[in-house]
Scaffold this active site. Sequence first.
Site, PDB file in Angstrom:
ATOM      1  N   TYR A 148       4.295   6.957  -2.805  1.00 48.97           N
ATOM      2  CA  TYR A 148       3.995   5.564  -3.151  1.00 48.97           C
ATOM      3  C   TYR A 148       4.472   4.621  -2.041  1.00 48.97           C
ATOM      4  CZ  TYR A 148       4.440   1.019  -5.479  1.00 48.97           C
ATOM      5  OH  TYR A 148       4.371  -0.319  -5.789  1.00 48.97           O
ATOM      6  N   LYS A 152       2.136   2.331   0.369  1.00 48.22           N
ATOM      7  CA  LYS A 152       2.278   0.872   0.313  1.00 48.22           C
ATOM      8  C   LYS A 152       2.566   0.316   1.706  1.00 48.22           C
ATOM      9  CE  LYS A 152       2.408  -1.561  -2.941  1.00 48.22           C
ATOM     10  NZ  LYS A 152       1.355  -2.381  -3.597  1.00 48.22           N
TER      11      LYS A 152
END
Length: 387
Positions: A148, A152
Amino acid sequence: MENARTDTFLITGGCGYFGYRLAYSLHKKGAKVILFDTVPPIQEAPEDIVFVQGDIRDYVQVERAITGVDCVFHIASYGMSGREQLNHELIEAVNVQGTQNVLKACVEHGVSRLVYTSTFNVVFGGQVIENGDENLPYLPLHLHPDHYSRTKSLAEMAVLKANGTALKDSSRVLRTCALRPAGIYGPGEQRHLPRIVGYIEKGIFRFVYGEPSSLVEFVHVDNLVSAHELAAEALTVEKQHRSAGQAYFISDGRPVNNFEFFRPLVEGLGYPFPKLRLPISLIYFFAFLTEMIHHLIGPFYNFQPLLTRTEVYKTGVTHYFSMAKAKAELGYEPHEHNLDEVVQWFRCRGHGKKSGSSFLGRLLLDILFVAAFVAVVLSFLPVVGSR
């Protein structure tokens, strides 16, 4: 926002907790708001807030939703916590490819402003950060402890790189900025708080970990809404595009120990606050074992891990950031909030009855001590290939 009355805003992931709160605030100021999400909003939205159902991974669907929009708040993401963190393929598709779809559609359809909701994690990977600012470099991609955070980072880089891109069939350019919020809280938050309350009620929350002096940050949903509105306004010509190409850390500006932050929630629901404190290395090892087990049996039983390794870092290692840039360039001034309204929200929904520790809670604690024993034993074994 000064110009909200005449603007049309698209919010990707707009039916989630924060997205809907932002939409409602913009709507109250007279703006036209379009929610783009895979599912309708849980709350009953005002009739003139438009919902467009679609998947950010599908460019055609993104393009259809973005036509005629003045500003995009790109909030949609996947893989922030829990078992979602272990689905690498979907994380990549939503966070990276989805962001590329939004950027392409903005350029193709003349959208001149884009505010991206990023994360502290683009610079944090488990190292101590005290009062960091936006001059900190991105954490090298290979050092991110979870997919993640890595995706990002890639998405934020793409968004900021796109700043100044010429819009198709227009003399204007795309202006972009990124906000890096801390952990979001507020009444009705659906991702983290129910999970925490569930652990409390099942008797699992029987220990804390890490040093009492470790500090992290949180941001109340209304402060985050304000920051996004200010960032979008700062992209306009009236504000000399002052936020264009910039990133900003956003929080309540009050560093606090992670577990002390949640003490009012635990005690407000009528439960004793844990007195047992365990070393963070033990909890990290337990999280590692849990992830390995999930990797093996996840295809057959996709259980919710108690904690992932990244969550251990996020909650137990000091990392907090300066709001100076956001205050100076956006005019961001966070209001002070506490967990009283969160406690009341849960109590109104039947939570808060005292109960003894559950069998599951005792079992998980026993597993932790077994893991500790195994870790100690392993520390005495010779390392393969050592001399």
